[in-house]
Design a protein around this motif. Structure first.
Motif, mmCIF file in Angstrom:
data_model
loop_
_atom_site.group_PDB
_atom_site.id
_atom_site.type_symbol
_atom_site.label_atom_id
_atom_site.label_comp_id
_atom_site.label_asym_id
_atom_site.label_seq_id
_atom_site.Cartn_x
_atom_site.Cartn_y
_atom_site.Cartn_z
ATOM 1 N N ASP A 1 -28.877 -10.211 10.305
ATOM 2 C CA ASP A 1 -29.163 -10.931 9.071
ATOM 3 C C ASP A 1 -30.616 -10.739 8.643
ATOM 4 O O ASP A 1 -31.291 -11.665 8.208
ATOM 5 C CB ASP A 1 -28.841 -12.431 9.259
ATOM 6 C CG ASP A 1 -28.423 -13.059 7.945
ATOM 7 O OD1 ASP A 1 -28.238 -12.296 6.971
ATOM 8 O OD2 ASP A 1 -28.312 -14.299 7.887
ATOM 9 N N ILE A 2 -31.095 -9.514 8.790
ATOM 10 C CA ILE A 2 -32.455 -9.209 8.310
ATOM 11 C C ILE A 2 -32.408 -8.032 7.341
ATOM 12 O O ILE A 2 -31.435 -7.342 7.260
ATOM 13 C CB ILE A 2 -33.443 -8.867 9.450
ATOM 14 C CG1 ILE A 2 -32.923 -7.693 10.301
ATOM 15 C CG2 ILE A 2 -33.728 -10.084 10.304
ATOM 16 C CD1 ILE A 2 -33.929 -7.180 11.299
ATOM 17 N N PRO B 1 -45.941 -8.341 16.949
ATOM 18 C CA PRO B 1 -46.384 -7.846 15.635
ATOM 19 C C PRO B 1 -45.422 -6.786 15.071
ATOM 20 O O PRO B 1 -45.119 -6.790 13.881
ATOM 21 C CB PRO B 1 -47.768 -7.253 15.921
ATOM 22 C CG PRO B 1 -48.249 -8.000 17.124
ATOM 23 C CD PRO B 1 -47.016 -8.257 17.949
ATOM 24 N N THR C 1 -39.822 -1.015 1.443
ATOM 25 C CA THR C 1 -41.190 -1.385 1.085
ATOM 26 C C THR C 1 -41.664 -0.666 -0.174
ATOM 27 O O THR C 1 -42.334 -1.259 -1.017
ATOM 28 C CB THR C 1 -42.136 -1.087 2.273
ATOM 29 O OG1 THR C 1 -41.576 -1.682 3.444
ATOM 30 C CG2 THR C 1 -43.513 -1.652 2.027
ATOM 31 N N ARG D 1 -37.884 -0.384 9.198
ATOM 32 C CA ARG D 1 -36.437 -0.634 9.300
ATOM 33 C C ARG D 1 -35.985 -0.634 10.752
ATOM 34 O O ARG D 1 -34.960 -1.219 11.092
ATOM 35 C CB ARG D 1 -35.655 0.418 8.513
ATOM 36 C CG ARG D 1 -36.122 0.624 7.083
ATOM 37 C CD ARG D 1 -36.218 -0.645 6.284
ATOM 38 N NE ARG D 1 -34.934 -1.255 5.989
ATOM 39 C CZ ARG D 1 -34.758 -2.330 5.246
ATOM 40 N NH1 ARG D 1 -35.831 -2.929 4.729
ATOM 41 N NH2 ARG D 1 -33.567 -2.822 5.023
ATOM 42 N N ASP E 1 -42.179 -8.461 13.947
ATOM 43 C CA ASP E 1 -42.342 -9.107 12.646
ATOM 44 C C ASP E 1 -42.188 -8.096 11.513
ATOM 45 O O ASP E 1 -41.547 -8.375 10.499
ATOM 46 C CB ASP E 1 -43.733 -9.766 12.551
ATOM 47 C CG ASP E 1 -43.754 -11.150 13.193
ATOM 48 O OD1 ASP E 1 -42.672 -11.654 13.522
ATOM 49 O OD2 ASP E 1 -44.857 -11.713 13.340
ATOM 50 N N ALA E 2 -42.814 -6.953 11.687
ATOM 51 C CA ALA E 2 -42.743 -5.918 10.641
ATOM 52 C C ALA E 2 -41.302 -5.443 10.455
ATOM 53 O O ALA E 2 -40.864 -5.171 9.337
ATOM 54 C CB ALA E 2 -43.668 -4.756 10.985
ATOM 55 N N GLY F 1 -43.681 1.441 3.650
ATOM 56 C CA GLY F 1 -43.725 0.483 4.746
ATOM 57 C C GLY F 1 -44.353 1.079 5.993
ATOM 58 O O GLY F 1 -45.327 0.560 6.540
ATOM 59 N N ARG G 1 -38.563 -7.279 11.195
ATOM 60 C CA ARG G 1 -37.769 -8.376 10.633
ATOM 61 C C ARG G 1 -37.984 -8.508 9.127
ATOM 62 O O ARG G 1 -37.049 -8.721 8.366
ATOM 63 C CB ARG G 1 -38.127 -9.705 11.313
ATOM 64 C CG ARG G 1 -37.642 -9.819 12.731
ATOM 65 C CD ARG G 1 -38.075 -11.136 13.349
ATOM 66 N NE ARG G 1 -37.216 -12.233 12.926
ATOM 67 C CZ ARG G 1 -37.641 -13.310 12.279
ATOM 68 N NH1 ARG G 1 -38.909 -13.442 11.975
ATOM 69 N NH2 ARG G 1 -36.801 -14.256 11.941
ATOM 70 N N ALA G 2 -39.231 -8.376 8.710
ATOM 71 C CA ALA G 2 -39.508 -8.514 7.280
ATOM 72 C C ALA G 2 -38.928 -7.350 6.482
ATOM 73 O O ALA G 2 -38.733 -7.457 5.279
ATOM 74 C CB ALA G 2 -41.014 -8.611 7.054
ATOM 75 N N GLY G 3 -38.671 -6.230 7.164
ATOM 76 C CA GLY G 3 -38.107 -5.072 6.465
ATOM 77 C C GLY G 3 -39.129 -3.993 6.166
ATOM 78 O O GLY G 3 -38.806 -2.947 5.625
ATOM 79 N N VAL G 4 -40.395 -4.270 6.528
ATOM 80 C CA VAL G 4 -41.447 -3.272 6.296
ATOM 81 C C VAL G 4 -41.112 -2.016 7.086
ATOM 82 O O VAL G 4 -41.162 -0.900 6.575
ATOM 83 C CB VAL G 4 -42.821 -3.833 6.709
ATOM 84 C CG1 VAL G 4 -43.902 -2.788 6.574
ATOM 85 C CG2 VAL G 4 -43.157 -5.066 5.873
ATOM 86 N N PRO H 1 -47.969 -8.861 10.397
ATOM 87 C CA PRO H 1 -49.367 -8.861 10.824
ATOM 88 C C PRO H 1 -50.307 -8.243 9.787
ATOM 89 O O PRO H 1 -49.975 -7.232 9.170
ATOM 90 C CB PRO H 1 -49.350 -8.010 12.094
ATOM 91 C CG PRO H 1 -47.966 -8.108 12.601
ATOM 92 C CD PRO H 1 -47.093 -8.252 11.401
ATOM 93 N N ASP I 1 -39.055 4.667 6.461
ATOM 94 C CA ASP I 1 -39.795 3.599 7.151
ATOM 95 C C ASP I 1 -39.280 3.331 8.560
ATOM 96 O O ASP I 1 -39.288 2.187 9.037
ATOM 97 C CB ASP I 1 -39.761 2.287 6.340
ATOM 98 C CG ASP I 1 -40.534 2.393 5.033
ATOM 99 O OD1 ASP I 1 -41.475 3.202 4.969
ATOM 100 O OD2 ASP I 1 -40.200 1.658 4.091
#
Lengths: 640, 709
Positions: free
Chosen positions: A639-640, A442, B79, A453, A445-446, A513, A448-451, B269, A483
């Motif tokens: 590459d994220i 989890p 974000t 850093r 994922d946060a 984030g 990778r999405a950039g939420v 998530p 973040d």
């Protein structure tokens, strides 16, 4: 609560409190580190730069423009390199000796003794890891075998440490290939001292390589054993609420401060202070009760296992006494100012030392024995209570500042928090696999999405070379705004606690984030992982992330930072963190700057060995900028 | 993989470009000075208002506001930047929609719901706080099949989730002839993604109305939407960048997005979930948003959910029509001794539905008999009043009225599904046993359809009603020992508190003193707590020291003092879901009352939404007060200012509703016969001059009264 309403204690307020307490010191005729630092100026430039050699009695030899070699011919690089390795070895020895004490305590554990098994599951996991038969056996028999196995790691004649098998395959291969996989813990310390003996290694790169190896003996040896065995004996910490800063001392209670690093003694003190008979005794002397508090890493240990409140960090140890409200300061090992003895003489405070490793003239020495620990602790608490009457109200000043802190986030707790945000409906996650409980996915994922850093492990001490706590707090705040999740231990953790940054409300200081992550997961933006010995937990955290992500550990946007470090333990730590593959950002220059080669080796040279190295800046703003750039650069490569 | 944040920024660029084009066209076509407004709202373009504080009223004003909104399209790679961009996207979408409404009040000509009115926002206040609506879903895109589209919509509907539809799923539902509309809580908002602006506007207004969130206060808005609006989003593949940019705004507000599209999608998530199995969207979504459902298992062959409460069964669809206006009918709760009841026994006396010719009209009576150690007679009417909600929750069953003027219709569809009279009993049994389990130990239900039985039992029921009314008359603020507070709405309007007295029911109209008492006994730690009234400060204005202490505590220090009988001195606050709002009419010295359903303007020059926007969110606004309909006839209605004689105007429908009781009160207090004849309404006057003429002509008592300020 809104950001503007938070009203957290500022560094300026911390400094104002310190100034007021120095006023109290002057009144009591006491001296503090500030005066002593003044008297030490100017500090020896040769020492500072690591180019004064005192290793043999031909010396001391110093490297100067007219003398580029010592009498034996050692140049600046050799001298600085040897000194650096000796620091790392000493640090590794310190953590590891602490761990050895824990192993002995585990060996003596018994169902009706002073030390019992509190985390059986962890004991069983380690037993399985080490191939110790547990099925159908009494857990104490298993515990004793685990303890013996742990003790053997200190002097095993062959092979490398067992815990390194917890690392990623890539690291294990690399450590073998580069010959930095640690052998027996004591062996690495001894070898380091031997290599730096007069007439041995003069090659700076070899000295640096051995620094990594002796560091590894700490991080993946001594410290890891210390942490694990403490968890088995005292329970793996879990999230709990506490408070931090001098304001936790109470005007109308018997204040006891436990200080140092070894939880064995402080655990007993905490349990003793909870005894109803002793609480009653406190009331009988006119106090409202007993206020058990902690200082330095002992505070971290008891805070995350019992919620014991934290008076402060390394450079606050004298301040605690200067409040005039401390009935007893009980210390164990490491980071204890000898100055506490003369200082406590100016007040009613009883200064108790408890370890043969840390004997201090002027203290009351009560040698702590595992067989009688609880009785000893009880007696000490009684003495503290009886000392309440000796408090001089004229000399009492307790600064009001204190902040709430959410502590106790070892890996197990972090996983459990992440489990709470894991969908139970087979949704997809990182790399297309399904979300699953018991993993770091989890969080990945946060990231990778950039939420988020990335994450920074903020560790280390205080150092009078810089404004105490300023760098810690400044850097943490900037990371939060960007973040970047912070995990922390030791005196850095205390700085976060004192400034409110470890409270759940501190999420308001974060970028959207990290703020959202804190809200959803229900965590503070700075996760308290324990004492400095628990930086081993951070190695396992980073390893776990790399494994769950499926990339090399050097690639993940996770780094370490020690902005105010001072001790030899910090040198050992920095070395094992780099060896583990994580970059380290230092706010205090290691004492090697007299050798350009050494500076180059620790900042760049290690990158060729382990893929990580130091970035050094004494300006916290520059340092945090470099951290953020470093993290973003790692993201870019992914590459994220 | 294209990065998530880049997708948001690219999508935002698309939405901004569309908005820019719409605005340019509107400027060309209508001119900068042309008026521009969404219908039936006092909150301008609520998204622009919420985010930028701008009150857009003209096309030119929109163009100007849009220039400012451009700064919200940040392209800042974090974000915070993404969230801000998401809000910007909602403004751009609102701009596109506003340009349509600038050309006419109903651009969708009834095909789509489009903009939601303030009244619709307020109507949801109560079901939201009672958790009858546990959340909202926005569904966008095309479901894998028409069948699945209907399944997911009905799946949410039966769980009480309010459904907003956008895009192709609407056509899918229409092809399957799904009953949609605001009353059944399935709203076909619009065909394109930019109609999402209406849903967000709805949420932003809820924050301003119920949460007293000030325009421009991002922090407060974020907190409100995250913690109080339990919304989430389902999007079917393919998901474009444009949709992703709207998703960013939804996520910024705390609404997770669940999709089956994994292309360039970055799961996070509890925030952005990829669920490949679209049939599992519902469970995945509810868990992601932490929505816990209040489930009552009712053993009947049709769906049972609060979403069907507003469903209307029309005549052609009716299998049987039990009509209390023509045939003896009634409903009743009776307390018996425990041994007299066989728990869960349901008996039907007389012909069942299948024994009744199709379309037939006849009478019906149902009696729920209950027993329990803690049961009190006073609770009987409380349960009985809820029969209306209980029965209505069954799909295809409609209930109106109360006591002996009820009407129950069962649709052909429900009948075909197997619905029979015993199921009516099942509903009453299940709901009574679940809602009132702390006081009811046993319950049995009897249903009657034979005319003889109905005639006899209706007379018996009337005796019970009379006894109750007599008891109610003795219940005055002076005669009872304690009042109750009600903080039910605090889940939604965190600083509001109602003080409920026998002569002043809660402003939502849903909580009487007896209800509050029952609620307190049912759940002593629940939303209604005892408020003592021992230390009186002023009995005329209605101030007690202990009431004030309670108000301070239960409003978390937001309020210091409340006068129960005044609208001028510390009037009671409102949560926002009040049935009526009352405001001073300065020319006549009187007050105007308008109910939520009334869409026209009042002589104050304001509509209900505009007047309502003056108060709400737990704020005291002297001169304006939200209240329940039945408070109008109370002897305590603004007693401090002279009482109901101050009422100079009400919408006709409201006037008719309260006439009987209000006239009785006026007679008792002032000796005036037929007082409502003196009160203006929209058929008489909608402006103050005409109203004054009317009042003068009738000799309305308010004209002679002391000025109120």
């Amino acid at each position: 609560m809104r950001k503007e309403e938070l009203n957290f204690t500022t560094v300026e307020q911390l400094e104002a409190d310190t100034e007021k307490l120095r006023g109290m010191a002057a009144g009591a005729g006491a001296e503090t580190w500030q005066e002593r630092k003044e008297k030490q100026q100017p500090q020896c430039k040769f020492g500072e730069e690591g180019i004064c050699c005192r290793i043999c009695s031909m010396g001391p030899c110093r490297i100067t423009p007219k003398a580029d070699r010592g009498i034996c011919g050692a140049d600046a690089h050799t001298i600085a390199g040897r000194h650096y390795l000796r620091m790392a070895a000493a640090g590794s020895a310190a953590h590891s000796d602490h761990a050895r004490e824990m192993a002995h305590a585990l060996l003596k554990s018994s169902p009706d003794g002073q030390f019992r098994i509190r985390d059986e599951a962890k004991l069983m996991r380690i037993a399985a890891e080490w191939g110790i038969e547990a099925e159908g056996r009494d857990i104490y028999d298993v515990a004793h075998d685990v303890a013996l196995h742990g003790l053997n790691e200190f002097g095993k004649p062959f092979g490398t440490l067992d815990y390194i098998r917890r690392a990623t395959d890539e690291r294990q291969e690399l450590w073998d290939r580069e010959e930095i996989a640690p052998r027996a813990i004591d062996r690495e310390v001894s070898t380091s001292l031997h290599m730096t003996h007069m007439g041995n290694t003069a090659d700076a790169p070899t000295l640096v390589r051995q620094s990594l190896r002796v560091g590894m003996a700490d991080g993946w040896g001594g410290s890891m054993i210390g942490t694990d065995f403490s968890d088995i004996l005292f329970g793996t910490p879990t999230a709990r609420a506490t408070e931090g800063n001098l304001g936790v001392l109470e005007q109308d209670m018997v204040n006891i401060v436990v200080h140092g690093h070894d939880p064995a003694f402080s655990e007993m003190m905490v349990l003793a202070a909870e005894l109803p008979e002793l609480q009653e005794r406190a009331k009988s002397v006119g106090a409202k009760g007993i206020n058990m508090t902690g200082l330095c890493c002992t505070a971290n240990e008891v805070a995350m296992r019992h919620g014991v409140r934290m008076v402060g960090n390394f450079l606050q140890q004298e301040n605690a006494v200067l409040t005039g409200a401390v009935e007893m300061m009980c210390v164990d090992i490491q980071c204890i100012f000898p100055a506490l003895a003369p200082l406590t003489d100016c007040f009613h405070t009883l200064f108790v030392t408890s370890s043969p490793v840390a004997r201090i003239p002027g203290s009351i020495y009560v040698k702590f024995e595992t067989e009688t620990a609880f009785e000893q602790a009880k007696k000490l608490v009684e003495e503290a209570v009886d000392n309440y009457k000796n408090r001089d109200p004229q000399k009492v000043f307790i600064p009001e500042h204190k902040e709430e802190a959410a502590v106790g986030y070892p890996c197990e707790q972090i996983i459990s928090e992440l489990d709470d945000v894991t969908s139970s409906h087979e949704v997809l996650t990182v790399n297309g696999g399904a979300q699953e409980r018991g993993s770091y996915k989890p969080a990945i994922d946060a990231i990778r999405a950039g939420v988020l850093r990335g994450a920074v492990a903020m560790v280390g001490c205080n150092n009078p070379k810089v404004r105490p706590d300023y760098s810690h707090i400044d850097i943490m705040k900037t990371l939060m705004e960007h973040d970047i999740l912070v995990v922390t231990t030791g005196c850095a953790a205390q700085a976060a606690a004192k400034s409110g940054l470890m409270s759940k409300e501190a999420k308001e200081l974060c970028g959207d984030g990290l703020r959202r992550v804190c809200t959803l997961v229900g965590i503070p933006p700075i996760l308290h992982m324990g004492a400095c010995v628990d930086i081993s937990r951070m190695m396992l955290l980073a390893t776990g992330i790399a494994k769950d992500w499926g990339v090399g550990i050097t690639k993940i946007p996770v780094v370490g930072c020690a902005p105010e470090w001072m001790s030899e333990k910090a040198v050992a730590i920095a070395n094992y963190v780099v060896a583990t593959g994580l970059d380290v950002y230092l706010g205090i220059k290691p004492q090697v700057h007299g050798s350009e080669q050494m500076v180059n080796l620790i900042t760049e040279g290690t990158r060729e060995i382990s893929g990580a190295g130091y970035t050094i800046s004494t300006d916290p703003d520059e340092l945090v900028k470099a951290i953020i750039e470093g993290i973003e650069a790692k993201r870019k490569l992914l590459d994220i | 993989m294209k990065k998530l944040f880049d997708r948001v920024f690219d999508g935002a660029d698309e939405m901004y470009a569309l908005a820019e084009k719409s605005i340019a066209e509107a400027m060309d076509e209508l001119g900068a000075d042309a008026p521009l407004a969404m219908p039936n709202t006092a909150y301008y373009l609520a998204n622009f208002l919420s985010y930028t504080k701008r009150q857009v009223t003209t096309v030119g004003g929109l163009a100007e506001a849009f220039e400012e909104a451009k700064a919200w399209n940040t392209r800042e790679d974090n974000t915070s930047g993404v969230f801000k961009t998401g809000f910007g996207v909602f403004m751009a979408a609102e701009a596109i929609e506003a340009c349509k409404y600038a050309r006419g009040a109903d651009p969708y000509e009834g095909n789509y719901h489009g903009h939601l009115s303030d009244a619709e926002v307020r109507e949801l206040g109560v079901p939201l706080v009672t958790n009858d609506i546990p959340g909202f879903v926005v569904i966008y895109g095309r479901a894998p099949s028409d069948e699945e589209a209907v399944d997911i919509i009905k799946g949410y509907q039966t769980r009480g989730i309010f459904v907003f539809l956008l895009g192709e799923i609407i056509e899918q539902a229409r092809r399957r002839e799904l009953n949609m509309g605001f009353p059944v809580r399935v709203v076909a908002v619009g065909p394109d993604i930019w109609q999402v602006a209406h849903i967000i506007s709805f949420v932003n207004r809820a924050a301003m109305i119920f949460g007293a969130v000030q325009p421009g206060d991002r922090w407060e808005l974020d907190e409100y939407t995250f913690w109080r609006i339990h919304a989430f989003v389902n999007v079917y593949e393919p998901v474009s960048d444009l949709v992703v940019s709207c998703g960013a705004g939804a996520i910024a507000m705390g609404f997770p997005v669940i999709t089956d599209d994994e292309n360039d999608m970055w799961p996070v998530p509890k925030t952005l979930l990829i669920q490949k199995d679209t049939r599992r969207f519902i469970e995945t979504s509810l868990e992601a948003r932490d929505i816990k459902l209040k489930i009552t298992n009712v053993d009947i062959p049709v769906a049972f959910a609060s979403a069907f409460e507003g469903e209307i069964v029309r005549k052609p669809d009716t299998r049987v029509d039990y009509d209390g206006s023509r045939f003896d009918s009634f409903e009743l709760v009776r307390t018996l001794e425990a041994h007299e009841i066989e728990d869960h026994r349901i008996e039907v006396f007389g012909p069942d539905i299948d024994e009744t010719p199709e379309g037939e009209k006849l009478g019906i009576g149902f009696i729920a008999e209950v027993a329990g150690k803690n049961m009190q007679k006073d609770f009987e009417p409380v349960f009985e009043r809820n029969f209306h909600y209980f029965v209505n929750c069954a799909e295809g069953v409609m209930h109106t009225g109360q006591r002996d003027i009820i009407r129950v219709r069962v649709s052909k569809a429900a009948f075909d599904a197997g619905f029979r009279l015993k199921h009516l009993g099942e509903i009453l049994y299940a709901k009574i046993m679940s809602e009132y389990d702390t006081v009811v130990d046993k319950c049995q239900v009897k249903i009657y359809t034979k005319p003889d039985d109905l005639k006899r039992l209706r007379a018996e029921a009337n005796e019970v009603y009379d006894t109750r009314d007599a008891r109610l008359k003795t219940l005055t603020d002076e005669s009872v020992e304690v009042f109750y507070n009600c903080i039910l709405c605090q889940s939604f309007s965190p600083s509001h508190v109602c003080i409920v007295t026998p002569e002043r029911l809660g402003l939502c109209g849903a909580v009487s003193w007896l209800d509050a008492k029952a609620t307190n006994q049912l759940n002593p730690q629940g939303p209604c707590q005892v408020v003592t009234k021992e230390r009186v400060i002023d009995p005329e204005i209605g101030i007690w020291e202990d009431v004030n202490e309670n108000v301070v505590a239960s409003s978390h220090g937001n309020l210091e003092s409340v006068s129960l009988y005044s609208i001028m001195v510390d009037p009671m606050t409102s949560c926002g879901c009040f049935e009526c709002i009352c405001g001073i009419e300065p020319f006549s010295n009187g007050v105007v009352i308008v109910n939520r359903e009334h869409v026209g303007i009042t002589p104050l020059g304001m509509t209900f939404p505009e007047m309502a926007s003056m108060t709400g969110g737990g704020v005291q606004t002297p001169g304006f007060m939200g209240h329940g309909k039945h408070f109008i006839a109370s002897r305590k209605f603004m007693k401090a200012e002279g009482g109901s004689a101050r009422i100079v105007w009400m919408p006709k429908a409201l006037k008719d509703l309260v006439a009987g009781k209000l006239n009785a009160t006026a007679k008792e207090l002032y000796g005036i016969e037929n007082f409502t004849d003196l009160i203006g309404d929209e058929t008489i006057a909608e402006d103050p001059e005409k109203l004054m003429e009317f009042l003068a002509e009738k000799g309305h008592p308010a004209l002679e009264m002391e000025p109120m300020f």
